[in-house]
Design a protein around this motif. Structure first.
Motif, PDB file in Angstrom:
ATOM      1  N   GLN A 190       0.832  -1.209   0.000  1.00  0.00           N
ATOM      2  CA  GLN A 190       0.000   0.000   0.000  1.00  0.00           C
ATOM      3  C   GLN A 190       0.866   1.259   0.000  1.00  0.00           C
ATOM      4  O   GLN A 190       0.510   2.255  -0.628  1.00  0.00           O
ATOM      5  N   GLU A 191       2.003   1.192   0.692  1.00  0.00           N
ATOM      6  CA  GLU A 191       2.934   2.324   0.646  1.00  0.00           C
ATOM      7  C   GLU A 191       3.480   2.497  -0.768  1.00  0.00           C
ATOM      8  O   GLU A 191       3.576   3.618  -1.278  1.00  0.00           O
ATOM      9  N   LEU A 192       3.831   1.383  -1.384  1.00  0.00           N
ATOM     10  CA  LEU A 192       4.322   1.402  -2.757  1.00  0.00           C
ATOM     11  C   LEU A 192       3.238   1.931  -3.702  1.00  0.00           C
ATOM     12  O   LEU A 192       3.525   2.716  -4.610  1.00  0.00           O
ATOM     13  N   GLU A 193       2.017   1.538  -3.448  1.00  0.00           N
ATOM     14  CA  GLU A 193       0.885   2.020  -4.245  1.00  0.00           C
ATOM     15  C   GLU A 193       0.796   3.541  -4.184  1.00  0.00           C
ATOM     16  O   GLU A 193       0.616   4.214  -5.198  1.00  0.00           O
ATOM     17  N   GLY A 194       0.962   4.094  -2.991  1.00  0.00           N
ATOM     18  CA  GLY A 194       0.933   5.544  -2.829  1.00  0.00           C
ATOM     19  C   GLY A 194       2.041   6.235  -3.605  1.00  0.00           C
ATOM     20  O   GLY A 194       1.822   7.268  -4.238  1.00  0.00           O
ATOM     21  N   GLU A 195       3.237   5.628  -3.562  1.00  0.00           N
ATOM     22  CA  GLU A 195       4.365   6.199  -4.307  1.00  0.00           C
ATOM     23  C   GLU A 195       4.107   6.146  -5.817  1.00  0.00           C
ATOM     24  O   GLU A 195       4.400   7.100  -6.541  1.00  0.00           O
ATOM     25  N   HIS A 200       2.498   8.699 -11.007  1.00  0.00           N
ATOM     26  CA  HIS A 200       1.568   8.475 -12.121  1.00  0.00           C
ATOM     27  C   HIS A 200       1.993   7.297 -13.000  1.00  0.00           C
ATOM     28  O   HIS A 200       1.859   7.318 -14.216  1.00  0.00           O
ATOM     29  N   ASP A 201       2.519   6.258 -12.365  1.00  0.00           N
ATOM     30  CA  ASP A 201       2.937   5.044 -13.071  1.00  0.00           C
ATOM     31  C   ASP A 201       1.758   4.074 -13.057  1.00  0.00           C
ATOM     32  O   ASP A 201       1.662   3.187 -12.223  1.00  0.00           O
ATOM     33  N   LEU A 202       0.856   4.237 -14.015  1.00  0.00           N
ATOM     34  CA  LEU A 202      -0.400   3.502 -14.020  1.00  0.00           C
ATOM     35  C   LEU A 202      -0.225   2.003 -14.255  1.00  0.00           C
ATOM     36  O   LEU A 202      -0.955   1.194 -13.682  1.00  0.00           O
ATOM     37  N   ALA A 203       0.728   1.618 -15.073  1.00  0.00           N
ATOM     38  CA  ALA A 203       0.937   0.193 -15.350  1.00  0.00           C
ATOM     39  C   ALA A 203       1.346  -0.540 -14.074  1.00  0.00           C
ATOM     40  O   ALA A 203       0.783  -1.589 -13.731  1.00  0.00           O
ATOM     41  N   LEU A 231       0.951   0.610 -11.095  1.00  0.00           N
ATOM     42  CA  LEU A 231      -0.101   0.840 -10.105  1.00  0.00           C
ATOM     43  C   LEU A 231      -1.171  -0.243 -10.205  1.00  0.00           C
ATOM     44  O   LEU A 231      -1.598  -0.792  -9.190  1.00  0.00           O
ATOM     45  N   ASP A 232      -1.591  -0.568 -11.418  1.00  0.00           N
ATOM     46  CA  ASP A 232      -2.581  -1.630 -11.596  1.00  0.00           C
ATOM     47  C   ASP A 232      -2.054  -2.959 -11.069  1.00  0.00           C
ATOM     48  O   ASP A 232      -2.773  -3.726 -10.429  1.00  0.00           O
ATOM     49  N   SER A 233      -0.791  -3.232 -11.334  1.00  0.00           N
ATOM     50  CA  SER A 233      -0.172  -4.473 -10.896  1.00  0.00           C
ATOM     51  C   SER A 233      -0.145  -4.562  -9.363  1.00  0.00           C
ATOM     52  O   SER A 233      -0.478  -5.601  -8.786  1.00  0.00           O
ATOM     53  N   ILE A 234       0.233  -3.485  -8.713  1.00  0.00           N
ATOM     54  CA  ILE A 234       0.329  -3.502  -7.250  1.00  0.00           C
ATOM     55  C   ILE A 234      -1.064  -3.581  -6.628  1.00  0.00           C
ATOM     56  O   ILE A 234      -1.261  -4.242  -5.609  1.00  0.00           O
ATOM     57  N   LYS A 235      -2.042  -2.952  -7.270  1.00  0.00           N
ATOM     58  CA  LYS A 235      -3.416  -3.046  -6.756  1.00  0.00           C
ATOM     59  C   LYS A 235      -3.921  -4.486  -6.831  1.00  0.00           C
ATOM     60  O   LYS A 235      -4.577  -4.972  -5.914  1.00  0.00           O
TER      61      LYS A 235
END
Length: 88
Positions: A33-38, A43-46, A48-52
């Motif tokens: 979740q911390e990584l998701e925030g970073e 604005h690294d959407l690719a 971001l989707d992976s981490i979500k």
């Protein structure tokens, strides 16, 4: 009586292992979740989707482990009560 005590001890040991899994998974979710925030900030959407997706999978696994832990707790309680009846 010894059999009941051994069973109780084994159940508690298994429950402790499950608790370790729970704590590890919770810390991994927090880390992700911390990584998701970073990633959101960058604005690294690719990524971001992976981490979500990874977070969602870990949350499902966490829920399953919590259910196992609850079942183990019930079993520990039943064994403890049985142990007390044997000792009484």
């Amino acid at each position: 009586m010894v059999k009941v005590l051994n069973q109780f001890n084994e159940l508690v040991l298994e429950q402790m292992k499950t608790m370790d899994k729970l704590l590890y998974l919770q810390s991994e979710i927090e880390r992700c979740q911390e990584l998701e925030g970073e990633l959101m900030k960058l604005h690294d959407l690719a990524k971001l989707d992976s981490i979500k997706q990874e977070i969602n999978e870990m949350k499902k696994e966490l829920k399953e482990i919590q259910q196992v832990f609850e079942a183990q707790t019930d079993q520990v309680i039943r064994t403890y009560q049985q142990q007390n009846r044997v000792l009484s």
